[in-house]
Design an enzyme around this catalytic site. Sequence first.
Site, PDB file in Angstrom:
ATOM      1  N   HIS A 196      46.719  64.097  63.746  1.00 11.23           N
ATOM      2  CA  HIS A 196      45.728  63.531  62.855  1.00 11.23           C
ATOM      3  C   HIS A 196      45.050  62.300  63.699  1.00 11.23           C
ATOM      4  O   HIS A 196      45.906  61.512  63.955  1.00 11.23           O
ATOM      5  CB  HIS A 196      46.342  63.455  61.584  1.00 11.23           C
ATOM      6  CG  HIS A 196      45.449  62.314  60.766  1.00 11.23           C
ATOM      7  ND1 HIS A 196      43.933  62.637  60.481  1.00 11.23           N
ATOM      8  CD2 HIS A 196      45.650  61.158  60.174  1.00 11.23           C
ATOM      9  CE1 HIS A 196      43.526  61.664  59.738  1.00 11.23           C
ATOM     10  NE2 HIS A 196      44.435  60.581  59.569  1.00 11.23           N
ATOM     11  N   ASN A 219      38.120  58.495  62.084  1.00 15.92           N
ATOM     12  CA  ASN A 219      38.998  59.442  61.224  1.00 15.92           C
ATOM     13  C   ASN A 219      38.468  60.296  59.865  1.00 15.92           C
ATOM     14  O   ASN A 219      38.029  59.535  59.325  1.00 15.92           O
ATOM     15  CB  ASN A 219      40.064  58.299  60.505  1.00 15.92           C
ATOM     16  CG  ASN A 219      41.010  58.803  59.664  1.00 15.92           C
ATOM     17  OD1 ASN A 219      40.997  60.097  59.247  1.00 15.92           O
ATOM     18  ND2 ASN A 219      42.138  58.008  59.253  1.00 15.92           N
ATOM     19  N   CYS A 245      45.329  63.104  54.855  1.00 10.81           N
ATOM     20  CA  CYS A 245      45.274  63.692  56.306  1.00 10.81           C
ATOM     21  C   CYS A 245      46.325  64.607  56.667  1.00 10.81           C
ATOM     22  O   CYS A 245      46.044  65.110  57.784  1.00 10.81           O
ATOM     23  CB  CYS A 245      45.959  62.271  57.007  1.00 10.81           C
ATOM     24  SG  CYS A 245      44.695  60.804  56.613  1.00 10.81           S
TER      25      CYS A 245
HETATM   26  O1  UT7 Z   1      44.439  58.207  57.927  1.00 13.34           O
HETATM   27  C1  UT7 Z   1      45.486  57.916  57.420  1.00 13.34           C
HETATM   28  C2  UT7 Z   1      46.717  56.977  58.146  1.00 13.34           C
HETATM   29  N1  UT7 Z   1      45.847  55.900  58.594  1.00 13.34           N
HETATM   30  C3  UT7 Z   1      46.268  55.009  59.612  1.00 13.34           C
HETATM   31  O2  UT7 Z   1      47.571  55.704  60.226  1.00 13.34           O
HETATM   32  C4  UT7 Z   1      45.947  53.703  59.650  1.00 13.34           C
HETATM   33  C5  UT7 Z   1      46.802  52.783  60.050  1.00 13.34           C
HETATM   34  N2  UT7 Z   1      46.740  51.365  60.231  1.00 13.34           N
HETATM   35  C6  UT7 Z   1      45.587  51.071  61.200  1.00 13.34           C
HETATM   36  O3  UT7 Z   1      45.189  51.820  62.114  1.00 13.34           O
HETATM   37  C7  UT7 Z   1      45.410  49.436  61.437  1.00 13.34           C
HETATM   38  O4  UT7 Z   1      46.099  48.812  60.595  1.00 13.34           O
HETATM   39  C8  UT7 Z   1      43.841  49.109  61.337  1.00 13.34           C
HETATM   40  C9  UT7 Z   1      43.093  49.588  62.475  1.00 13.34           C
HETATM   41  C10 UT7 Z   1      43.555  49.636  59.813  1.00 13.34           C
HETATM   42  C11 UT7 Z   1      43.555  47.518  61.200  1.00 13.34           C
HETATM   43  O5  UT7 Z   1      44.278  46.996  62.465  1.00 13.34           O
HETATM   44  P1  UT7 Z   1      45.381  45.771  62.542  1.00 13.34           P
HETATM   45  O6  UT7 Z   1      45.616  45.796  63.926  1.00 13.34           O
HETATM   46  O7  UT7 Z   1      46.515  46.528  61.441  1.00 13.34           O
HETATM   47  O8  UT7 Z   1      44.510  44.901  61.864  1.00 13.34           O
HETATM   48  P2  UT7 Z   1      44.556  43.793  60.556  1.00 13.34           P
HETATM   49  O9  UT7 Z   1      44.643  44.694  59.305  1.00 13.34           O
HETATM   50  O10 UT7 Z   1      46.068  43.179  60.661  1.00 13.34           O
HETATM   51  O11 UT7 Z   1      43.740  42.580  60.794  1.00 13.34           O
HETATM   52  C12 UT7 Z   1      43.642  41.847  61.600  1.00 13.34           C
HETATM   53  C13 UT7 Z   1      42.382  40.766  61.329  1.00 13.34           C
HETATM   54  C14 UT7 Z   1      42.109  40.370  60.021  1.00 13.34           C
HETATM   55  O12 UT7 Z   1      41.689  39.082  60.152  1.00 13.34           O
HETATM   56  P3  UT7 Z   1      42.760  37.571  60.267  1.00 13.34           P
HETATM   57  O13 UT7 Z   1      43.742  37.745  59.132  1.00 13.34           O
HETATM   58  O14 UT7 Z   1      43.771  37.811  61.350  1.00 13.34           O
HETATM   59  O15 UT7 Z   1      42.026  36.505  60.232  1.00 13.34           O
HETATM   60  C15 UT7 Z   1      41.249  40.942  59.684  1.00 13.34           C
HETATM   61  O16 UT7 Z   1      40.774  40.264  58.561  1.00 13.34           O
HETATM   62  O17 UT7 Z   1      41.210  41.595  61.703  1.00 13.34           O
HETATM   63  C16 UT7 Z   1      40.302  41.082  60.671  1.00 13.34           C
HETATM   64  N3  UT7 Z   1      39.437  42.552  60.292  1.00 13.34           N
HETATM   65  C17 UT7 Z   1      38.316  42.831  60.745  1.00 13.34           C
HETATM   66  N4  UT7 Z   1      37.595  42.073  62.051  1.00 13.34           N
HETATM   67  C18 UT7 Z   1      36.831  42.638  62.552  1.00 13.34           C
HETATM   68  C19 UT7 Z   1      39.828  43.623  59.305  1.00 13.34           C
HETATM   69  N5  UT7 Z   1      38.935  44.749  59.531  1.00 13.34           N
HETATM   70  C20 UT7 Z   1      38.013  44.209  60.588  1.00 13.34           C
HETATM   71  C21 UT7 Z   1      36.782  44.603  61.025  1.00 13.34           C
HETATM   72  N6  UT7 Z   1      36.277  44.028  61.927  1.00 13.34           N
HETATM   73  N7  UT7 Z   1      36.360  45.809  60.796  1.00 13.34           N
END
Ligand code: UT7
Length: 332
Positions: free
Chosen positions: A259, A289, A114
């Site tokens: 980014h 992204n 990125c």
């Molecule tokens: O480009 C390089 C740099 N990248 C970044 O800066 C990305 C940084 N991270 C993020 O943007 C976020 O962490 C994400 C968008 C990737 C994820 O969001 P989050 O709020 O951190 O969600 P999470 O990973 O904590 O997941 C929350 C819940 C989980 O379920 P439980 O354990 O709470 O029951 C996941 O299993 O959401 C679930 N989940 C989904 N649900 C529906 C994970 N992916 C999905 C999905 N659809 N696609």
Amino acid sequence: MKISVIKGVGHYVPERVVTNHDLEKMMDTSDEWIVERTGIHERRFFDPETDTVANMSAKACKMAAERAGIAISDVDFIVLATITPDYFFPGSGVLLQRELGLEGIGALDVRNACSGFIYGVSVADQFIKTGMYKTILVVGAEIQSSAMEMTDRGRNVSVIFGDGAGAVVMQASDEEDKGVLSTHLHADGNFAEELYVKDPGSSRKERLTKDMLDGTSIRAYMNGNLVFKHAVVRFTEVIKEALAANGKEKEDIDLLITHQANLRISNYLQEKLALEPEKVYNNIMRYGNTTAASIPIAMSEAWQENKLKEGDLLCLAAFGSGFTWASTLIRW
Ligand code: UT7
């Protein structure tokens, strides 16, 4: 000493639009979850019959050259940032050089994910300042969709990424208070495995096995929460570093393009730096992204929309796999 100015900017995105509702049909996800957590509504996926990293890059370069008012034959060096090259080797820089008919000139590949585009701008800036090259194409391009696993197992990563390419023409100039004012590059390899694709890696006994193909090690792994926490800290730091290096205040920024990793990150930065919303450009809603391509695509669209005008102070900042992070201040 010469300085480097951005003479033109262009982009190309594949025609196929994939909405969150399209993804709902492939995996257990929802438009609501994706929009709330990331701000993404749709992204572009490449056409395997026609699109490659090299030819998407070439289209972006041709648009940038036309807007710069230069002939492609004026270009004397290429820097291409991508983590999704057409081949394992050689890098896609040489394929772009071939697409553009620029036989003989050097082509450098950058793999800083990125942050790759800003790393590329920094390299080009140094080459121009030393007089080694005069007109450099700096490109960010990715085809992420073919690496994604469109199943429940891959949903935490696959809903985020998209495909596209962006490019700038950087050229030597004698103007003052113009062009690239400074670049700032950082890395911390202690976090290499927090956002990575492990295989096919060279330090394995066999490069590619059936187990790898059936498993997840050939797919992108991201510790999303940890990446998010580091991103907001490093983005803030590196933007402030660029301002301090040039004796500028955050109020001096006319446009901030970060980014496009997550709209929540961008909104956090806008609030933290107390910038008016119109001073922060986002297009993650439409493209997801696109890794190394996200900043130049956003620059190109901002320019098209007349949000990037002559004399503006543009701040670019990135954070991603490595971890790597980077910034630059540019007088447009
Ligand atoms: O480009 C390089 C740099 N990248 C970044 O800066 C990305 C940084 N991270 C993020 O943007 C976020 O962490 C994400 C968008 C990737 C994820 O969001 P989050 O709020 O951190 O969600 P999470 O990973 O904590 O997941 C929350 C819940 C989980 O379920 P439980 O354990 O709470 O029951 C996941 O299993 O959401 C679930 N989940 C989904 N649900 C529906 C994970 N992916 C999905 C999905 N659809 N696609």
